[in-house]
Design an enzyme around this catalytic site. Sequence first.
Site, PDB file in Angstrom:
ATOM      1  N   CYS A 174     -64.451 -23.075  32.060  1.00 30.57           N
ATOM      2  CA  CYS A 174     -63.960 -21.702  32.265  1.00 30.57           C
ATOM      3  C   CYS A 174     -63.050 -21.252  31.125  1.00 30.57           C
ATOM      4  CB  CYS A 174     -63.188 -21.607  33.573  1.00 30.57           C
ATOM      5  SG  CYS A 174     -64.172 -21.898  35.067  1.00 30.57           S
ATOM      6  N   LYS A 206     -80.907 -22.411  41.987  1.00 30.80           N
ATOM      7  CA  LYS A 206     -80.092 -21.814  40.932  1.00 30.80           C
ATOM      8  C   LYS A 206     -80.581 -22.267  39.562  1.00 30.80           C
ATOM      9  CE  LYS A 206     -75.307 -21.133  39.428  1.00 30.80           C
ATOM     10  NZ  LYS A 206     -73.890 -21.454  39.673  1.00 30.80           N
ATOM     11  N   HIS A 220     -79.156 -12.707  31.691  1.00 27.70           N
ATOM     12  CA  HIS A 220     -78.793 -11.747  30.631  1.00 27.70           C
ATOM     13  C   HIS A 220     -79.769 -10.569  30.616  1.00 27.70           C
ATOM     14  CE1 HIS A 220     -77.330 -15.685  28.701  1.00 27.70           C
ATOM     15  NE2 HIS A 220     -76.233 -15.020  29.001  1.00 27.70           N
ATOM     16  N   LYS A 280     -79.824 -25.565  33.163  1.00 31.37           N
ATOM     17  CA  LYS A 280     -80.426 -26.291  32.044  1.00 31.37           C
ATOM     18  C   LYS A 280     -80.702 -27.735  32.422  1.00 31.37           C
ATOM     19  CE  LYS A 280     -77.200 -25.097  29.076  1.00 31.37           C
ATOM     20  NZ  LYS A 280     -76.411 -25.020  27.827  1.00 31.37           N
ATOM     21  N   HIS A 301     -81.182 -15.673  28.711  1.00 30.56           N
ATOM     22  CA  HIS A 301     -82.019 -16.082  29.836  1.00 30.56           C
ATOM     23  C   HIS A 301     -82.212 -14.903  30.793  1.00 30.56           C
ATOM     24  CE1 HIS A 301     -78.353 -16.283  32.221  1.00 30.56           C
ATOM     25  NE2 HIS A 301     -77.855 -17.247  31.467  1.00 30.56           N
ATOM     26  N   CYS A 353     -63.354 -27.496  39.915  1.00 27.50           N
ATOM     27  CA  CYS A 353     -63.717 -26.110  39.614  1.00 27.50           C
ATOM     28  C   CYS A 353     -64.981 -25.773  40.398  1.00 27.50           C
ATOM     29  CB  CYS A 353     -63.964 -25.950  38.117  1.00 27.50           C
ATOM     30  SG  CYS A 353     -64.751 -24.377  37.686  1.00 27.50           S
ATOM     31  N   HIS A 371     -68.099 -25.257  37.876  1.00 25.43           N
ATOM     32  CA  HIS A 371     -68.563 -26.351  37.021  1.00 25.43           C
ATOM     33  C   HIS A 371     -68.568 -27.711  37.714  1.00 25.43           C
ATOM     34  CE1 HIS A 371     -67.262 -23.164  34.169  1.00 25.43           C
ATOM     35  NE2 HIS A 371     -68.361 -23.536  33.541  1.00 25.43           N
ATOM     36  N   CYS A 391     -59.582 -25.833  33.153  1.00 31.18           N
ATOM     37  CA  CYS A 391     -61.031 -26.099  33.193  1.00 31.18           C
ATOM     38  C   CYS A 391     -61.616 -25.783  31.819  1.00 31.18           C
ATOM     39  CB  CYS A 391     -61.712 -25.255  34.266  1.00 31.18           C
ATOM     40  SG  CYS A 391     -63.516 -25.419  34.259  1.00 31.18           S
TER      41      CYS A 391
END
Length: 649
Positions: free
Chosen positions: A128, A294, A20, A297, A17, A142, A145, A125
């Site tokens: 993670c 942000k 990256h 998905k 994405h 977390c 997440h 988690c």
Amino acid sequence: MSTYVTTPIYYVNAMPHLGHAYTTIVTDTYSRFRRLCGDDVRFQTGTDEHGEKIAEAAAKDGISPREYVDKISAQFQATWPTLSVAQDYTIRTTDKDHVKTVQDILQQVYDNGDIYFSEYSGHYCQGCERFLTEKELVDGKCPDHQVAPKQISEQNYFFRMSKYQDWLVEHIKANPEYITPERYRNEVLSFLSEPLEDLCISRPTSRLTWGIPLPFDDKFVTYVWFDALINYLTGIGYPNGPDFEKYWAAAEHVIAKDILKPHAIYWPTMIKAMGLPAYKRLHVHGYWNVDETKMSKSIGNVIRPHDLIDAYGVDTVRYFVLREMSFGLDSSFSTEAIIARQNSDLANDLGNLFSRSLTMIVKYADGKVPAPDQDQVSESDRELMLALEKMLVTYEQQMQQFNFHKALQAVWEVIGLLNRYIVTNAPWELAKDETQAKRLNNVLYSLAEALRIITLVLRPIMPDAAEKMAVALGLGEALQKATLPEAGKWGGSEVGTAISSPKQLFPRMEKKKEQPKQAQPEQSKKGKKKKEQQITEDGLVTFDQFGKFELRVAEITAADTIPKADRLLKLTVLAPEERTIVAGIAEHYSPEELIGKQVIIVANLKPAKLRGVLSQGMVLAAKEKLEDGTEKLVLSTVAESIAPGSRVA
């Protein structure tokens, strides 16, 4: 001097994405910059292919973990060429040599007494893939997440990370550039102000089998981070390869802020336990948001690199992400922002400068770089040379510090100066006077030389566009081998070098049209006719009627006479597309003085053939009747330079 620069190895639980793409473009740009400075460079990227999330994703797709990682890793490798990324090596953590290196290092650290077996209870988690401390939790969840971790008690192997805490704190404080930007250095030091726990570096095979087995206990596989970070050593042939000796001392890692802790704490302490010197620098960037939100998905706003390239082209994408983001801070992507950069910075500023400059060299110097005359050096010439010299210093400093937006800002300041230099020196006027031939040559040489240096510094940023510019400037492969210390000096353009008229480097882009508004109820024909008659009688038009005329700014790129038509000139203009307009201005303007002028045109006039030439619009001008009976005609222009195609309202 050697440079070894790496991206993180990307976790293959998802497709590539924008995040990256940005990290990899940054790393590629920096590697190209270091080569431009004359360094011996090694640039590495790769994929991280072990762990629980990989096993879960493969099971969800109904395939083996190996099939899954092969598929996703191939997607990453196919992405980089589309972004003009030229890595020297791509590593996968499933590579046999990497597996062996990880096991050798585990055995070494175990034999040294820095890995021990113990039972541990903690907050685990799944996202993670690690245990979280109480300090890391936010409202019991977390922070990344937003899920409460599971309470797990199990026996595992631990790395004595706490043993090296004091050393790490001292090293970071003694080396201010070890972690950049400074905000992340301070964040790490803040975390290290509390006692550091030891790191759990194994997972029992009863829970996970997709990982590298511990060499000293096959009932466990290696924790994904202890595996992944070692890729930076494997890729350069640790421990005995010649590339390891050459590059490790110069290692610089580029990462996003979400993996700061593993790279700034786990990795340095692992390196210390192995008896190796620390890496040189860690560069940490922020997140890309989409329209201030942000990427996620779940809300469907994830941007894929191939979609960006298809929509905007690789040069625009690379320029945009490097210019738009202040390295270290979060930034936002939007269609409006990237189109604005394309049209303003690239199409108008750089593209038009390049086109008009080379067009004038072709027209006034027979398409060859003319010989400058030192006796004709003016104040504006000296100002230009000084500005380029200053720009090169700023550019090198800012690129070295990963302040790509500031480096580009310095380049664009010179581009703005060059556009003003053309207006001030008016080559089309100099060309009319034979006594100004030497001065004209100086101006044209200065344009060619300035563009050569600009092409040089843009190579790391937009390699494809820079190559096109180099070809048009007659530089060819010479510029590909050039280094900044040598080629950055004024006077590098060879007299007589053939210049070619370039194709449009950066065409303007139109924003997506808005959906049509709902149609209003039609007026009766009788009422409509009556309204039209009223307008005709009083001589006034409504705002809506005026809006039917599409007035645009157009830049004249070429002007030619038309045989047997003394009053007409054939103009080639950008508005922003290229079009031909026949204008009755030959008695008032010569073709040469029109090049580069920005005029106002009626863009939606029905095309008509004039003397066999299809005219696609009308140039606006003002006429004045003089006392001697002749007419004075002045073209309608704009007060200052603006992007061709801009609407007049």
